[in-house]
Design a protein around this motif. Structure first.
Motif, PDB file in Angstrom:
ATOM      1  N   THR A 134      61.570 -41.377  -7.656  1.00 58.43           N
ATOM      2  CA  THR A 134      61.535 -40.096  -8.339  1.00 58.43           C
ATOM      3  C   THR A 134      62.110 -38.960  -7.499  1.00 58.43           C
ATOM      4  O   THR A 134      62.687 -38.020  -8.036  1.00 58.43           O
ATOM      5  N   GLU A 186      65.742 -39.418  -7.990  1.00 58.51           N
ATOM      6  CA  GLU A 186      66.085 -39.037  -9.362  1.00 58.51           C
ATOM      7  C   GLU A 186      66.125 -37.524  -9.519  1.00 58.51           C
ATOM      8  O   GLU A 186      66.971 -36.975 -10.232  1.00 58.51           O
ATOM      9  N   GLY A 231      69.217 -35.524 -11.050  1.00 54.60           N
ATOM     10  CA  GLY A 231      68.922 -35.398 -12.482  1.00 54.60           C
ATOM     11  C   GLY A 231      69.771 -34.339 -13.167  1.00 54.60           C
ATOM     12  O   GLY A 231      70.338 -34.574 -14.236  1.00 54.60           O
ATOM     13  N   GLY A 251      70.021 -41.274 -14.213  1.00 51.51           N
ATOM     14  CA  GLY A 251      69.613 -39.993 -14.774  1.00 51.51           C
ATOM     15  C   GLY A 251      69.325 -40.092 -16.254  1.00 51.51           C
ATOM     16  O   GLY A 251      69.523 -39.135 -17.012  1.00 51.51           O
ATOM     17  N   GLY A 266      68.546 -32.210 -18.561  1.00 52.89           N
ATOM     18  CA  GLY A 266      68.774 -32.602 -17.173  1.00 52.89           C
ATOM     19  C   GLY A 266      67.880 -31.845 -16.211  1.00 52.89           C
ATOM     20  O   GLY A 266      67.311 -32.420 -15.278  1.00 52.89           O
ATOM     21  N   ALA A 305      64.388 -33.148 -16.720  1.00 53.27           N
ATOM     22  CA  ALA A 305      64.227 -34.453 -16.076  1.00 53.27           C
ATOM     23  C   ALA A 305      64.141 -34.322 -14.566  1.00 53.27           C
ATOM     24  O   ALA A 305      63.340 -35.014 -13.908  1.00 53.27           O
ATOM     25  N   SER A 306      64.950 -33.432 -13.982  1.00 53.55           N
ATOM     26  CA  SER A 306      64.891 -33.227 -12.532  1.00 53.55           C
ATOM     27  C   SER A 306      63.547 -32.638 -12.116  1.00 53.55           C
ATOM     28  O   SER A 306      62.963 -33.044 -11.111  1.00 53.55           O
ATOM     29  N   SER A 346      61.026 -35.329 -12.342  1.00 50.54           N
ATOM     30  CA  SER A 346      61.213 -36.302 -11.261  1.00 50.54           C
ATOM     31  C   SER A 346      60.660 -35.774  -9.943  1.00 50.54           C
ATOM     32  O   SER A 346      60.036 -36.517  -9.179  1.00 50.54           O
TER      33      SER A 346
END
Length: 574
Positions: free
Chosen positions: A78, A81, A85, A136, A483, A486-487, A490
């Motif tokens: 993570t 990631e 991400g 990603g 994105g 998600a980042s 993560s």
């Protein structure tokens, strides 16, 4: 009054006097689901044996520190990631969703192979980091679903499919990981000592995961359509090959029917329209507070030059770095922060649970002093842990299929999200006390806690996904928004297992084994504070309900503005 949709032979449906409603993209959702299921199998498959893997690496003789190193293994993916991400999200806005998804799957396959051959902790951490750097897909998959399903009434159904797929993967992954790990110990008659399976005792489950991921790559290459509103017009040789293969199989229809350029252009214009259509809301939670007359999106959409408007928007977004200030509005930022906090404490639970189940009672027993001071564990083996995690996934599957769509349709995503984030802290507060139950009732208490946790998580994540889609200003920036989300998730997932592993080790040493769980409860309270501040995307600033008279005035105003700006006069609604 909302009319029931009528099915057309072309695969779309219409409402009387309203614009056509696209049919639900069953085939493409199935293709995307097959791609998606590979990742939970690979990701969740390590949980049943990661505790024993750290033991075999002999990095510490202190059993209480195993949880810390297990958290590092989980966090390596993570953390990596998080670092890429946003890059993958931005890249998907430039080159399309499909190539990014396939790259992520290929990275997962490479990661699990290296992880299976890991002889020490360093290589294991490197393998997990490779998977995170190259994958990603969390944000890109979310973007793809949003672009596939544009009708608001289909959202509750669509946004529960990927969680259902994750549940299926979380059933298969732990079951395979727990059953195939250390085969020379579990199946000595089939796997002899001294062979490769003895030297690399965790290779077999990772080979299985790599094979599943390979199937996902082939499936995506052949049958997945591009959903990016601009890149979907380009030629896709993989899809052409997939259609050629299906054409040779008489009982299957083509994956994507050929369309003329005019229909493709119409689809492109429809995809480029903003996500929020204030006249189309999820059923059962429509509001009278909407004032489309004050909405600039409605006015722009009324003009017949929508394509030029979109091109102008694209140019302006490029001039200011994809319109950061306009894209990441306050509601969007609040939702992303809430998503990150949610990811932190839910990932903490997922990482702590198998360690909690595998923890043996301390050799030098610490005298308990209730209600806070006590140390114990379930002392289960990897097979049993794998079965428990698989049963958890099976329950999540049932909840996703039968409960989540009804809850979202009945209460709406925002109300569902707020209720769950407020109540989450109780779950973490009570979980460590399971070890204080009499042995005959421990598994019953564990089942209740797991059902509680699974019900919450399977409702809260689709709710958050719908909120992200409804709060996003435009499809053109959706990849970037997902994105960033998600980042953020993560990064929080990376810190969660590491911090909880440290706290769990400290708790075992000091006699407070619930320390990590109670810390998650405090984090969940912070998430509730942020979640309650997310505004309702269906409520506008002026609470005057629209009527027929002001609807007519609204149409006249739109027509006059369009004429004044050099556009053709818009047709008023009947």
């Amino acid at each position: 009054m909302r009319h029931s949709p009528l099915t057309r032979t072309s695969g779309s449906s219409v409402n009387n006097g309203r614009a056509p409603v696209p049919a639900f993209p069953r085939r493409q959702m199935l293709v995307l689901a097959i791609c998606r299921i590979c990742e939970p199998i690979a990701f969740m498959g390590i949980f049943p044996y990661v505790y024993f893997m750290i033991e075999d690496f002999h990095v510490t003789e202190d059993a209480s520190r195993i949880a810390f190193y297990a958290g590092m293994v989980t966090s390596a993916f993570t953390f990596a990631e998080f670092s890429t991400g946003l890059l993958w999200g931005r890249l998907s806005d430039k080159i399309g969703r499909k190539p990014v998804l396939l790259t992520g799957l290929a990275g997962t396959a490479l990661s699990v192979l290296v992880f299976g051959f890991a002889p020490n902790l360093t290589v294991a951490l490197l393998a997990r980091a490779i998977g995170g750097l190259l994958n990603g897909n969390m944000g890109v998959v979310q973007t793809t679903v949003t672009e596939l399903v544009t009708n608001k009434e289909q959202q509750p159904r669509a946004y529960t499919i990927m969680p259902v797929v994750w549940c299926l993967g979380s059933i298969i992954g732990p079951m395979i990981g727990g059953a195939l790990a250390r085969p020379c110990i579990s199946y000595p008659s089939l796997f002899s000592p001294g062979t490769i399976w003895d030297r690399y005792p965790y290779l077999l489950p990772n080979l299985f995961s790599a094979f599943i991921v390979l199937i996902g790559v082939v499936n995506g290459f052949l049958f997945l359509e591009e959903t990016h509103s601009q890149k979907k017009m380009q030629r896709d040789r993989g899809l052409e090959l997939g259609n050629w293969i299906l054409d040779r199989i008489a009982r299957f229809r083509r994956c994507a029917e050929p369309r003329d350029e005019k229909s493709k252009l119409k689809d492109r214009e429809d995809e480029m329209q903003p996500l929020l259509d204030h006249d189309e809301q999820l059923p059962t939670y429509r509001t009278n507070d909407n004032t489309p007359a004050n909405s600039p999106r409605l006015k722009s959409a009324s003009a017949p030059t929508i394509t030029q408007d979109v091109l102008d928007l694209t140019q302006s977004m490029e001039d200011v770095g994809v319109g950061f200030s306009k894209t990441f509005t306050r509601p969007v930022v609040l939702n992303i922060i809430s998503f990150g906090i949610l990811a932190f404490h839910t990932m903490t639970f997922d990482q702590l649970l198998p360690v909690f189940l595998a923890t043996a009672p301390p050799k030098n027993r610490i005298e308990p002093s209730l209600p806070l001071k006590f140390v114990d564990g379930f002392n289960l083996d990897s097979k049993t842990v794998g079965i428990i995690l698989s049963l958890q996934g099976a329950y999540q599957l049932l909840v996703n299929m039968f409960l989540v769509p009804r809850v979202l349709s009945r209460f709406g995503p925002l109300r569902s999200f707020r209720f769950i984030v407020v109540a989450y802290f109780l779950l973490y507060l009570l979980t460590p006390y399971l070890v204080l139950l009499p042995p005959a009732y421990r598994m019953i208490g564990l089942a209740i806690v797991l059902a509680w946790k699974c019900t919450f998580s399977t409702i809260v994540y689709p709710s958050n996904a719908i909120l992200i889609a409804d709060l996003a200003p435009s499809h053109l920036a959706l990849g970037t928004i997902n994105g960033v989300a998600a980042s953020t998730a993560s990064l929080c997932r990376a810190f969660g297992p590491t911090i909880s592993g440290i706290l769990y080790s400290v708790g075992l040493k000091t006699g407070y084994s619930g320390l990590a769980w109670w810390s998650s409860a405090l984090v969940a309270i912070g998430g509730a504070i942020v979640g309650l501040r997310i505004p309702d995307p269906t409520v506008r600033s002026t609470p005057t309900p629209p009527s027929q008279d002001n609807a007519h005035d609204r149409d006249v105003e739109v027509a006059e503005q369009s004429q004044a700006s050099g556009h053709a006069q818009a047709n008023p609604r009947s």
